[in-house]
Design an enzyme around this catalytic site. Structure first.
Site: not given
Ligand code: AMP
Length: 213
Positions: A36, A111, A150, A156, A168
């Site tokens: 994404k 989400r 990654r 991360r 996740r």
């Molecule tokens: P990402 O960078 O999209 O993989 O998001 C990393 C982490 O941020 C996720 O595992 C969640 O802990 C938090 N996070 C990101 N977007 C959301 C969302 N829309 N709702 C809740 N937690 C989020």
């Protein structure tokens, strides 16, 4: 071949059937590691949209040691979702920070179902709506491989630990995947094959978007 043609026709039907007034608002959907973030950057450059990645915004807040960052960190470190109320409020203020935007790419949001409902509400207050949900599809073993790989460049912590990565993916299946039904119900959902060369995947996304009215 026949299936491919049907799929293409579905994109055409779905996207041309949207009466997009003046903005293109795209939900780029998919499990962690689906691509994404990478694909969002390409879409933003091509269509001049604003990229809203909730994960990036949380990480920025963690780096800057804000109260929001402190709150989000424990959830993120464990691979769990940050509570809806916090995430929705944050997204709302981000949306308001770009009154001149031609449209948005929502990456990592919504989400959960309450987030999807809240997003519709926020957009309808601006007399806007979601144009399409484009869902990148990638199988689970490939996701694990991508995330662990990654970790070496992303730095991360939630990418580098297999138990967090698996959590996740489980959280995605349990809490996030059902959000697709919401957009299917509005005839706005379209699945995009997320396997292949980056350019190939981008082209699949571009063709879907280029059919938007
Ligand atoms: P990402 O960078 O999209 O993989 O998001 C990393 C982490 O941020 C996720 O595992 C969640 O802990 C938090 N996070 C990101 N977007 C959301 C969302 N829309 N709702 C809740 N937690 C989020």
């Amino acid at each position: 071949m026949a299936e491919k043609t049907t799929k293409t026709m579905r994109v055409l039907y779905i996207c041309t059937s949207i009466q997009s007034k003046d903005m293109i608002n795209i939900v780029l959907f998919g499990p962690p590691g689906a691509g994404k973030g990478t694909q969002s950057e390409r879409l933003v450059n091509r269509y001049n949209l604003v990229h809203l990645s909730t994960g990036d915004i949380f990480r920025k807040n963690i780096k800057e040691a804000t109260a929001l960052g402190t709150l989000a960190k424990s959830f993120m470190d464990a691979g769990n979702l940050v509570p809806d109320e916090v995430t929705i409020n944050m997204l709302k203020s981000e949306l308001e920070a770009f009154p001149e935007a031609k449209g948005f790419i929502f990456d990592g949001f919504p989400r959960t179902s309450p987030q999807a409902l809240a997003l519709d509400e926020m957009l309808s207050e601006k007399e806007q709506s979601i144009s399409c949900m484009l869902a990148l599809e990638v199988e689970e073993t490939e996701l694990e491989k991508r995330l662990l790989g990654r970790a070496e460049t992303s730095g991360r912590a939630d990418d580098g630990d297999i138990s967090i990565v698996r959590n996740r993916i489980e959280v995605y299946k349990r809490e996030t995947a059902p959000v697709a039904e919401y957009y299917k119900g509005q005839n706005k959902f379209f699945a995009i094959d997320g396997i292949g060369e980056l350019d190939e995947i981008s082209n699949r996304l571009f063709s879907a978007i280029d059919t938007l009215a």
